[in-house]
Design a protein around this motif. Sequence first.
Motif, PDB file in Angstrom:
ATOM      1  N   GLY A  72       0.789  -1.224   0.000  1.00 27.35           N
ATOM      2  CA  GLY A  72       0.000   0.000   0.000  1.00 27.35           C
ATOM      3  C   GLY A  72       0.820   1.272   0.000  1.00 27.35           C
ATOM      4  N   LYS A  73       1.906   1.302   0.749  1.00 18.06           N
ATOM      5  CA  LYS A  73       2.715   2.521   0.819  1.00 18.06           C
ATOM      6  C   LYS A  73       3.381   2.817  -0.514  1.00 18.06           C
ATOM      7  CE  LYS A  73       3.410   2.301   5.738  1.00 18.06           C
ATOM      8  NZ  LYS A  73       4.305   2.050   6.832  1.00 18.06           N
ATOM      9  N   VAL A  74       3.838   1.776  -1.188  1.00 18.01           N
ATOM     10  CA  VAL A  74       4.456   1.972  -2.498  1.00 18.01           C
ATOM     11  C   VAL A  74       3.408   2.428  -3.505  1.00 18.01           C
ATOM     12  CG1 VAL A  74       5.629   0.820  -4.413  1.00 18.01           C
ATOM     13  CG2 VAL A  74       6.307   0.338  -2.066  1.00 18.01           C
ATOM     14  N   GLY A  75       2.235   1.805  -3.461  1.00 16.90           N
ATOM     15  CA  GLY A  75       1.150   2.209  -4.353  1.00 16.90           C
ATOM     16  C   GLY A  75       0.740   3.645  -4.135  1.00 16.90           C
ATOM     17  N   ARG A  76       0.664   4.063  -2.876  1.00 18.18           N
ATOM     18  CA  ARG A  76       0.297   5.446  -2.558  1.00 18.18           C
ATOM     19  C   ARG A  76       1.376   6.396  -3.044  1.00 18.18           C
ATOM     20  NH1 ARG A  76      -1.556   9.544  -2.997  1.00 18.18           N
ATOM     21  NH2 ARG A  76      -2.457  10.877  -1.433  1.00 18.18           N
ATOM     22  N   SER A  77       2.628   6.026  -2.882  1.00 18.62           N
ATOM     23  CA  SER A  77       3.729   6.853  -3.359  1.00 18.62           C
ATOM     24  C   SER A  77       3.673   7.003  -4.874  1.00 18.62           C
ATOM     25  CB  SER A  77       5.060   6.229  -2.935  1.00 18.62           C
ATOM     26  OG  SER A  77       6.138   6.899  -3.537  1.00 18.62           O
ATOM     27  N   HIS A  78       3.395   5.915  -5.573  1.00 19.31           N
ATOM     28  CA  HIS A  78       3.300   5.974  -7.035  1.00 19.31           C
ATOM     29  C   HIS A  78       2.143   6.869  -7.465  1.00 19.31           C
ATOM     30  CE1 HIS A  78       5.676   2.020  -7.874  1.00 19.31           C
ATOM     31  NE2 HIS A  78       6.368   2.929  -7.232  1.00 19.31           N
ATOM     32  N   ARG A  79       1.023   6.810  -6.736  1.00 17.00           N
ATOM     33  CA  ARG A  79      -0.114   7.663  -7.072  1.00 17.00           C
ATOM     34  C   ARG A  79       0.239   9.134  -6.876  1.00 17.00           C
ATOM     35  NH1 ARG A  79      -5.390   6.426  -3.953  1.00 17.00           N
ATOM     36  NH2 ARG A  79      -4.708   8.069  -2.559  1.00 17.00           N
ATOM     37  N   SER A  80       0.926   9.455  -5.794  1.00 14.35           N
ATOM     38  CA  SER A  80       1.360  10.840  -5.572  1.00 14.35           C
ATOM     39  C   SER A  80       2.301  11.294  -6.682  1.00 14.35           C
ATOM     40  CB  SER A  80       2.070  10.978  -4.220  1.00 14.35           C
ATOM     41  OG  SER A  80       1.171  10.765  -3.172  1.00 14.35           O
ATOM     42  N   ASP A  81       3.240  10.432  -7.050  1.00 14.03           N
ATOM     43  CA  ASP A  81       4.166  10.775  -8.138  1.00 14.03           C
ATOM     44  C   ASP A  81       3.389  11.074  -9.418  1.00 14.03           C
ATOM     45  OD1 ASP A  81       6.301  10.335  -6.433  1.00 14.03           O
ATOM     46  OD2 ASP A  81       6.757   8.344  -7.238  1.00 14.03           O
ATOM     47  N   GLN A  82       2.409  10.240  -9.730  1.00 13.32           N
ATOM     48  CA  GLN A  82       1.633  10.419 -10.949  1.00 13.32           C
ATOM     49  C   GLN A  82       0.829  11.722 -10.902  1.00 13.32           C
ATOM     50  OE1 GLN A  82       1.596   8.808 -13.841  1.00 13.32           O
ATOM     51  NE2 GLN A  82       0.103  10.256 -14.594  1.00 13.32           N
ATOM     52  N   GLN A  83       0.113  11.951  -9.801  1.00 17.52           N
ATOM     53  CA  GLN A  83      -0.771  13.102  -9.709  1.00 17.52           C
ATOM     54  C   GLN A  83      -0.032  14.420  -9.514  1.00 17.52           C
ATOM     55  OE1 GLN A  83      -3.250  11.891  -6.432  1.00 17.52           O
ATOM     56  NE2 GLN A  83      -4.749  10.912  -7.783  1.00 17.52           N
ATOM     57  N   GLU A  84       1.066  14.403  -8.793  1.00 19.27           N
ATOM     58  CA  GLU A  84       1.727  15.644  -8.425  1.00 19.27           C
ATOM     59  C   GLU A  84       3.004  15.923  -9.213  1.00 19.27           C
ATOM     60  OE1 GLU A  84       2.141  16.062  -4.149  1.00 19.27           O
ATOM     61  OE2 GLU A  84       0.434  14.715  -3.868  1.00 19.27           O
ATOM     62  N   PHE A  85       3.487  14.954  -9.963  1.00 19.68           N
ATOM     63  CA  PHE A  85       4.716  15.181 -10.723  1.00 19.68           C
ATOM     64  C   PHE A  85       4.522  14.896 -12.208  1.00 19.68           C
ATOM     65  CE2 PHE A  85       8.772  13.632 -12.478  1.00 19.68           C
ATOM     66  CZ  PHE A  85       9.492  14.802 -12.377  1.00 19.68           C
ATOM     67  N   TYR A  86       4.354  13.633 -12.566  1.00 20.85           N
ATOM     68  CA  TYR A  86       4.322  13.259 -13.984  1.00 20.85           C
ATOM     69  C   TYR A  86       3.171  13.921 -14.745  1.00 20.85           C
ATOM     70  CZ  TYR A  86       7.857   9.808 -12.893  1.00 20.85           C
ATOM     71  OH  TYR A  86       9.015   9.195 -12.478  1.00 20.85           O
ATOM     72  N   GLN A  87       2.011  14.002 -14.133  1.00 16.39           N
ATOM     73  CA  GLN A  87       0.850  14.566 -14.807  1.00 16.39           C
ATOM     74  C   GLN A  87       1.039  16.043 -15.136  1.00 16.39           C
ATOM     75  OE1 GLN A  87      -2.814  14.266 -12.540  1.00 16.39           O
ATOM     76  NE2 GLN A  87      -3.825  13.423 -14.346  1.00 16.39           N
ATOM     77  N   LEU A  88       1.894  16.722 -14.413  1.00 19.74           N
ATOM     78  CA  LEU A  88       2.099  18.155 -14.606  1.00 19.74           C
ATOM     79  C   LEU A  88       3.228  18.467 -15.577  1.00 19.74           C
ATOM     80  CD1 LEU A  88       1.694  19.270 -10.894  1.00 19.74           C
ATOM     81  CD2 LEU A  88      -0.048  19.185 -12.691  1.00 19.74           C
ATOM     82  N   LEU A  89       3.907  17.442 -16.074  1.00 17.85           N
ATOM     83  CA  LEU A  89       5.021  17.658 -17.001  1.00 17.85           C
ATOM     84  C   LEU A  89       4.520  17.818 -18.431  1.00 17.85           C
ATOM     85  CD1 LEU A  89       7.646  15.023 -15.846  1.00 17.85           C
ATOM     86  CD2 LEU A  89       7.726  17.475 -15.506  1.00 17.85           C
ATOM     87  N   SER A  90       5.263  18.575 -19.182  1.00 18.03           N
ATOM     88  CA  SER A  90       5.031  18.655 -20.623  1.00 18.03           C
ATOM     89  C   SER A  90       6.230  17.961 -21.259  1.00 18.03           C
ATOM     90  CB  SER A  90       4.932  20.122 -21.031  1.00 18.03           C
ATOM     91  OG  SER A  90       5.679  20.403 -22.164  1.00 18.03           O
ATOM     92  N   TYR A  91       6.037  16.735 -21.730  1.00 17.58           N
ATOM     93  CA  TYR A  91       7.166  15.922 -22.183  1.00 17.58           C
ATOM     94  C   TYR A  91       7.870  16.478 -23.408  1.00 17.58           C
ATOM     95  CZ  TYR A  91       6.233  12.417 -18.729  1.00 17.58           C
ATOM     96  OH  TYR A  91       6.083  11.770 -17.538  1.00 17.58           O
ATOM     97  N   LYS A  92       7.182  17.266 -24.218  1.00 13.87           N
ATOM     98  CA  LYS A  92       7.849  17.819 -25.396  1.00 13.87           C
ATOM     99  C   LYS A  92       8.961  18.776 -24.987  1.00 13.87           C
ATOM    100  CE  LYS A  92       3.845  17.413 -28.351  1.00 13.87           C
ATOM    101  NZ  LYS A  92       2.756  18.100 -29.008  1.00 13.87           N
ATOM    102  N   GLY A  93       8.746  19.517 -23.907  1.00 12.43           N
ATOM    103  CA  GLY A  93       9.734  20.495 -23.510  1.00 12.43           C
ATOM    104  C   GLY A  93      10.582  20.088 -22.321  1.00 12.43           C
ATOM    105  N   ASP A  94      10.363  18.914 -21.784  1.00  9.86           N
ATOM    106  CA  ASP A  94      11.068  18.515 -20.573  1.00  9.86           C
ATOM    107  C   ASP A  94      12.296  17.677 -20.863  1.00  9.86           C
ATOM    108  OD1 ASP A  94       9.430  19.858 -18.816  1.00  9.86           O
ATOM    109  OD2 ASP A  94       7.996  18.231 -18.716  1.00  9.86           O
ATOM    110  N   VAL A  95      13.283  18.304 -21.449  1.00 10.02           N
ATOM    111  CA  VAL A  95      14.524  17.586 -21.729  1.00 10.02           C
ATOM    112  C   VAL A  95      15.347  17.407 -20.464  1.00 10.02           C
ATOM    113  CG1 VAL A  95      14.650  18.215 -24.158  1.00 10.02           C
ATOM    114  CG2 VAL A  95      15.658  19.719 -22.440  1.00 10.02           C
ATOM    115  N   ASP A  96      15.040  18.194 -19.448  1.00  2.82           N
ATOM    116  CA  ASP A  96      15.774  18.100 -18.180  1.00  2.82           C
ATOM    117  C   ASP A  96      14.956  17.308 -17.160  1.00  2.82           C
ATOM    118  OD1 ASP A  96      15.009  21.357 -16.723  1.00  2.82           O
ATOM    119  OD2 ASP A  96      13.803  20.050 -17.982  1.00  2.82           O
ATOM    120  N   LEU A  97      14.390  16.194 -17.583  1.00  6.62           N
ATOM    121  CA  LEU A  97      13.548  15.370 -16.725  1.00  6.62           C
ATOM    122  C   LEU A  97      14.298  14.908 -15.475  1.00  6.62           C
ATOM    123  CD1 LEU A  97      10.833  14.002 -16.264  1.00  6.62           C
ATOM    124  CD2 LEU A  97      11.672  12.063 -17.606  1.00  6.62           C
ATOM    125  N   GLU A  98      15.545  14.537 -15.607  1.00  9.25           N
ATOM    126  CA  GLU A  98      16.315  14.066 -14.452  1.00  9.25           C
ATOM    127  C   GLU A  98      16.441  15.160 -13.396  1.00  9.25           C
ATOM    128  OE1 GLU A  98      20.577  11.998 -13.357  1.00  9.25           O
ATOM    129  OE2 GLU A  98      19.905  12.004 -15.422  1.00  9.25           O
TER     130      GLU A  98
END
Length: 83
Positions: free
Chosen positions: A24-50
């Motif tokens: 559950g903790k890993v799943g919750r962490s992945h959900r936070s990453d998705q909702q608060e980080f990845y979903q807000l990225l614009s991949y076309k312009g995010d060459v500095d993803l790291e």
Amino acid sequence: FHWHVEDLGIRHAYIKRGTPQLNGKVGRSHRSDQQEFYQLLSYKGDVDLEAKLDEWERFYNFARPHGAHNGQTPYEALRDKLQ
């Protein structure tokens, strides 16, 4: 990974397959990453993803309050346990 953390003196244990209640903790962490980080990225312009990921991890661990830690950051919760 297993042997690397073991070499560092960290105990690593596997969980049983098909037991999401143990993950559950890993799943919750992945959900936070998705909702608060990845979903807000614009991949076309995010060459500095790291660099953005490094910034997100610092924020997540040192500045973002977590309900699981009674409003503390993971760093604060760990620090309190080690004192």
